[in-house]
Design an enzyme around this catalytic site. Sequence first.
Site, PDB file in Angstrom:
ATOM      1  CD  GLU A 147      -0.624  -1.382   3.243  1.00  0.00           C
ATOM      2  OE1 GLU A 147      -0.434  -1.694   4.035  1.00  0.00           O
ATOM      3  OE2 GLU A 147       0.646  -2.086   2.333  1.00  0.00           O
ATOM      4  CB  ALA A 148       4.810   2.070   0.743  1.00  0.00           C
TER       5      ALA A 148
END
Length: 662
Positions: free
Chosen positions: A324-325
């Site tokens: 998700e980063a």
Amino acid sequence: MKKNKVITADEAIALVNDGDVVTTTGFVQSCIPEALHAALEKRFVDTQSPKGLTLIMTAGAGDSKGLGTGRLHHEGLLTRVIAANFGRMPKVAQAAKDNKIRGYNLPQGVISQLYRACAAGQPGLFSKVGLHTYVDPRHGGAKVNELTSEDIVKVVEVDGEEWLFYTATKIDVALIRGTSADPSGNITMEKESLTLDCLAQAMAARNNGGVVIAQVERIVDDGFLLPKDVRVPGVLVDCVVVADAEHHRMNYGVQHNAALAGQIRVPVTGMAKMKLDARKIIARRAAFELPPNGVVNLGVGAPEGIAAIANEEKVTPYITLTTEAGIVGGVLASGSSFGAAVNADCVIDQNQMFDFYDGGGLDMTCLGMAECDEAGNVNTSKFGGRLNGCGGFINISQNARSVVFAGTFTVGGLDVAIEDGKVKIVTEGKSKKFIKQVEQNTFSGPFAQERSQPVIYVTERCVFQLTKEGLELIEVAPGIDIEKDILPHMEFAPIVRSPRLMDARIFKDDPMELLADLLNLNLKERVSYDPARNILFLNLEGFSVRTKDDIRDLREAIVNGCEQAGKRVNSVVNHDGFKISEALYDDYAEMIEYLMDNYYATTTRYATNGFLRLKMQEALKKRGLAPHVFERKEDAHTFAERAAQSNKAFGEDPDDSVASAA
């Protein structure tokens, strides 16, 4: 004359006023502007100013021991926190639990996207993320304590559909980080492992008349930075602080790693092999759910092991792992580098990744679980007296096409041995994870069922599947006794119909040949033909239909078998241990209809799983097909043999040939 924006950390932090709304960057232990956090802490300790700040952040940004946002725990410094993760700033979390500060635990992707809403001057964000969880105002509205009273989330209806509306909080100060800056404040990130939300945060503060402070490693001359390398333009940046090496580590465990920064590519064939323990068993079983050519997200903890298993089984080239980063592709890193990757294909901003996730871009996710209840609800945010926070869990789990929750069956001193391909519970964990009702609902099982989202729960000793009636025990590890090792250690009784043994390959320290399974390379071995009786046998025991591509591959294997027979056949299909995504039953029935129209004279199938039989019968009836689905193999074989004898007695119709049908 251009202004030189380079100043000291103390001078920069002096621009922060009492009551300001401050946002900071960082993901777990990476990309944290540590020098700015340290300067803010020092100023407050020395002067008791600035006080009454609101802190807004996405992922946890600290080491859980006082660094990063953990520095901001001093009483009076913060009055409110809006964050996805509290676990990496435990003293701030304790202040929230003690009602000393107000707090909201919002989904990470929502906060990330709210930065853009703030930058654009919008009032907030519409999203379905968080519906039917503790974030939903009908279940708490993301408030972390009694002191927090203001509603910043509300339910709205648009065109007959429920949405959540998240109110945007205007930002006064943005603390961001890069690698290089010129005197005009243009920022590049060539040595950073992630870009996160720095651009959106800077825009949000700048457009609100606020202050943007950038921490960097070095200053370069004007004109040195290439335009496409600049991630945050100088017009958005008010001041630049050059940090010393200790305060500008890539992450708390790594000073700098060029491979994590994407500056070089390195060989990964020498990755250490995981030892065969409970964690590896969980990762191996979860790896069977990987979708070939699919996009996958892996959570922290037990799910991280899937990346190592994919590498061991040479599956990595056939899936795209993401975080998700903002990482796309490569070999995902763990430990202090979690969120980054070696040999990534691409690094995008965090808010862009959540756009992709929220829109349904993930084919599968594997996430951890702290608690699970009989309705399939999962808690990872608040348990055992800890305010941990949801992180990106809600965005990811609600929107992935399929979900695997992974973790040990119990926790607290659990000791498991694998002996001769069997699991032995040496010491049982002190605390149960499968409980009557979760303390906080981070994932809604009923909402997943409402949307026909496939969900399974993988442990070292068994596997559960989410059904409309609740959790069903579908697989048990060799050596495990259901009555002794499973049921007594749960606070509720799962549905037990006909669980099968988990794949024996999982419990042997040899390659599982997983690639052949995932690519359906062995499908032809599942098809056999008895010419004397004109019966085609299809063995789908343990076969998983995860995507429409699996149905396509299966149809191709069956058609090849029928064409070799040269005429219409009577088929018998073994569905014991067969698994299919609930959303694919109709596609599967469509395949059967095609085969009946073109290749089958008759078809029958058997499955000991009553729920599977019922679903299969429903799907076939909808298409006007005779639902010959038996419980016992003997009944299915008898039906097929009688059909074959009947066809033979009446003679073959030329129109029944495969050639004319095709």
